[in-house]
Write a protein that holds these residues in place. Structure first.
Motif, PDB file in Angstrom:
ATOM      1  N   ARG A 362      -9.093   7.654  -5.225  1.00  0.00           N
ATOM      2  CA  ARG A 362      -8.127   7.453  -4.272  1.00  0.00           C
ATOM      3  C   ARG A 362      -6.861   7.031  -5.087  1.00  0.00           C
ATOM      4  N   PHE A 363      -5.728   7.424  -4.458  1.00  0.00           N
ATOM      5  CA  PHE A 363      -4.701   7.247  -5.056  1.00  0.00           C
ATOM      6  C   PHE A 363      -4.167   5.887  -5.281  1.00  0.00           C
ATOM      7  N   ALA A 364      -3.826   5.260  -6.469  1.00  0.00           N
ATOM      8  CA  ALA A 364      -3.560   3.700  -6.776  1.00  0.00           C
ATOM      9  C   ALA A 364      -2.543   3.662  -7.652  1.00  0.00           C
ATOM     10  N   ASP A 365      -2.100   4.681  -8.560  1.00  0.00           N
ATOM     11  CA  ASP A 365      -1.171   4.554  -9.573  1.00  0.00           C
ATOM     12  C   ASP A 365      -0.439   5.920  -9.518  1.00  0.00           C
ATOM     13  N   HIS A 420       2.054   3.255  -1.068  1.00  0.00           N
ATOM     14  CA  HIS A 420       3.348   4.221  -1.495  1.00  0.00           C
ATOM     15  C   HIS A 420       3.068   5.647  -0.676  1.00  0.00           C
ATOM     16  N   LEU A 421       2.163   5.948  -0.184  1.00  0.00           N
ATOM     17  CA  LEU A 421       1.917   7.252   0.539  1.00  0.00           C
ATOM     18  C   LEU A 421       2.173   6.743   1.978  1.00  0.00           C
ATOM     19  N   LEU A 507      -7.888   2.900   4.671  1.00  0.00           N
ATOM     20  CA  LEU A 507      -7.463   3.967   3.595  1.00  0.00           C
ATOM     21  C   LEU A 507      -5.904   4.245   3.676  1.00  0.00           C
ATOM     22  N   GLY A 508      -5.442   4.201   4.915  1.00  0.00           N
ATOM     23  CA  GLY A 508      -4.108   4.714   4.942  1.00  0.00           C
ATOM     24  C   GLY A 508      -2.696   3.748   4.974  1.00  0.00           C
ATOM     25  N   TRP A 509      -1.810   4.107   4.863  1.00  0.00           N
ATOM     26  CA  TRP A 509      -0.637   3.275   4.726  1.00  0.00           C
ATOM     27  C   TRP A 509      -0.176   2.585   6.272  1.00  0.00           C
ATOM     28  N   HIS A 510       0.019   1.245   6.291  1.00  0.00           N
ATOM     29  CA  HIS A 510       0.123   0.697   7.594  1.00  0.00           C
ATOM     30  C   HIS A 510       1.179  -0.499   7.280  1.00  0.00           C
ATOM     31  N   ASP A 511       1.923  -1.022   8.273  1.00  0.00           N
ATOM     32  CA  ASP A 511       2.725  -2.029   8.155  1.00  0.00           C
ATOM     33  C   ASP A 511       1.894  -3.364   8.204  1.00  0.00           C
ATOM     34  N   ALA A 512       2.043  -4.226   7.127  1.00  0.00           N
ATOM     35  CA  ALA A 512       1.306  -5.359   7.149  1.00  0.00           C
ATOM     36  C   ALA A 512       1.825  -6.407   8.163  1.00  0.00           C
TER      37      ALA A 512
END
Length: 512
Positions: A362-365, A420-421, A507-512
């Motif tokens: 999983r993308f992290a860095d 970041h994604l 897993l995905g990008w979301h607004d906190a």
């Protein structure tokens, strides 16, 4: 009085065959070839209650007086002794009450009830159930049928040793026997050591339920504070006084094995017999494998008692997860690779023609990606070769094959949100499962899009399933759709999960 010789007489006069069978002693052909020894399995799973416990229970109960049978019997058991007592009671026409730990697999509880036994669930281990049984005896007057610490029970179990020597009169290097309370090991050792003292009799216990080993080291029975429950049939905190004395005097050694080794032995038994042994039932074979490896034993005849097959179906998923590692046929690694296009495929190429059983990242860095990899191996020695290949390719690697945290938890938790994604696409692909299919899939995935998530695990199904994340900028969406159409034509159907709410949340990008 020579109690060892007395047991020989008791075993020869045991009354077990009114209900029990003389079980086969079969060669495990596949395992024998792999280990370089002749491995024989004493198939006590073939008894009417799928366990050896019927022998000792009936031998004890057949000697009760008519008045004792009228009063009824009571037993404490983790399951297999319970079934033996229940079937014996039905044969002898008496009432049977069985006190079982609350942790007993449902398959054993249901079996006792089907045989006519009345079940009382109490405590977490056999020792807890045993203490409650003593209280019930005071209240009811039932006759107690011990699971192991009784001369008639021990003698009944000892008939297995009698059958082994009759069925295989040729030389035997060692006989491996599971130990819970010690009745089976004591009975088999009493018979074999009286007639064939050259044969080694070796007890086997789980590392987290080794009451007999600890007791022999201490010189007296020692009660464990807690026991592991995976091999529930041998989850005994305190061994018997009689079984302790016999095992101390007669056993040549006691080996302990972990859960992975037991799961590996369950797999070995299945591959040779098509029988799914319960964990306690595979314990002796796990010890046999450890003994042969540690002593570099070759060209010897080794016997393992498959003591039972009352496996709870719900445990199979855990067994499958751990069996290949336990049989030294899977390695589990963590590999660090550059976070750049092409490095993921390079990793698969370095692994080469070794079958990949699991692949997760999983993308992290933005610079480094960490990948969990499962690989089929032929032996534990092959791990060093894999690690060297990875090092030469410039990858950092960590062997997690013996890391409990990684195997139990982390392998199922590789993932997380990637803030970041903001332009990730998540696709589920399918492909026919066969050797080399994953590598073919990786070749088909040649694409300029950066891999941000990859999850694959071999499950033995007809179709493999891959979850694939890719970073797709807005201006390349059309090209990405063309890519999906191309790979679908190549035989890799897919489902776009980019709008799946579970993906967005975990897993995905979301607004906190």
């Amino acid at each position: 009085m020579d109690t060892h010789s007395e047991y020989l007489t008791k075993i020869l006069l045991s009354r077990v065959y009114d209900v029990a069978h003389e079980t086969p002693l079969e060669e495990a052909v596949n395992l024998s070839r792999r280990l370089g020894n002749r491995v024989l399995l004493k198939r006590e799973d073939a008894q009417p209650v799928f366990s050896f416990k019927l022998r000792g229970a009936y031998n004890k109960m057949a000697r009760l007086s008519p008045d004792e049978l009228r009063r009824g019997v009571i037993a404490a058991s983790a399951g297999n002794h319970a079934q033996g007592v229940a079937l014996s009671a039905r044969k002898l026409g008496c009432e049977a009450v069985i006190v079982m730990p609350m942790t007993t697999p449902a398959i054993k509880v249901d079996a006792v009830r089907r045989l006519g036994g009345q079940v009382v669930l109490y405590g977490e281990s056999f020792s807890d159930a045993w203490r409650h049984t003593l209280d019930l005896i005071q209240q009811t007057g039932y006759v107690f049928i011990p699971p192991f610490d009784d001369p008639d029970v021990i003698a009944g179990q000892g008939t297995i040793g009698m059958e082994i020597l009759r069925q295989h009169p040729d030389p035997i290097h060692a006989v491996f026997v599971p130990i819970g309370g010690g009745g089976l090991a004591a009975g088999i050792a009493a018979y074999i050591k009286n007639l064939r003292p050259d044969i080694r009799v070796i007890g086997v216990e789980p590392t987290d339920s080794d009451a007999m080993r600890v007791s022999i080291m201490a010189g007296h029975p020692v009660e464990l504070a807690r026991v592991g429950l995976f091999a529930d049939g041998v989850a005994v905190k305190l061994v018997g006084n009689e079984t302790f004395a016999l095992c101390r005097d007669l056993l040549d050694d006691i080996i302990t094995v972990d859960t992975d080794a037991i799961c590996g032995a369950i797999k070995d038994i299945f591959e040779d017999t098509r029988v799914v042994a319960e964990p306690a039932g595979a314990l002796a074979l796990a010890g046999l494998r450890a003994y042969a490896a540690a002593g570099n034993i070759r060209d010897a005849t080794l016997v393992a008692v498959v003591s039972g097959a009352n496996m709870n179906f719900d445990r199979l998923s855990h067994v499958v997860d751990r069996a290949k590692i336990g049989a030294d046929r899977e390695a589990f690694l963590a590999v660090t690779i550059p976070e750049e296009v092409g490095s993921f495929r390079k990793l698969c190429a370095v692994i080469g023609n070794r079958n990949i059983t699991e692949l997760c990242t999983r993308f992290a860095d933005p610079e480094k990606a960490r990948v969990m990899v499962g690989i089929d191996i032929k032996s534990r020695d092959e791990i060093a070769s894999v690690m060297e290949d990875l090092r030469k390719a410039g990858f950092q690697a960590l062997d997690l094959t013996d890391n409990e945290l990684a195997k139990i938890h982390l392998r199922h938790m590789v993932g997380g949100n990637a803030p970041h994604l903001t332009n990730e696409r998540l696709i589920r692909f399918f492909f026919p499962e066969r050797p080399g299919a994953l590598m073919d899939f990786m070749d088909a995935m040649e694409t300029p899009f950066n891999c941000t998530l990859f999850q694959y695990r071999y499950h033995g199904a007809d179709y493999g399933r891959v979850l694939f994340g890719m970073e797709v900028p807005e201006e390349k969406q059309a090209a990405f759709e063309t890519f999906l159409a191309r790979v679908e034509k190549m035989g890799y159907p897919y489902i776009d999960e980019s709008d799946n709410p579970a993906y967005k949340m975990f897993l995905g990008w979301h607004d906190a």
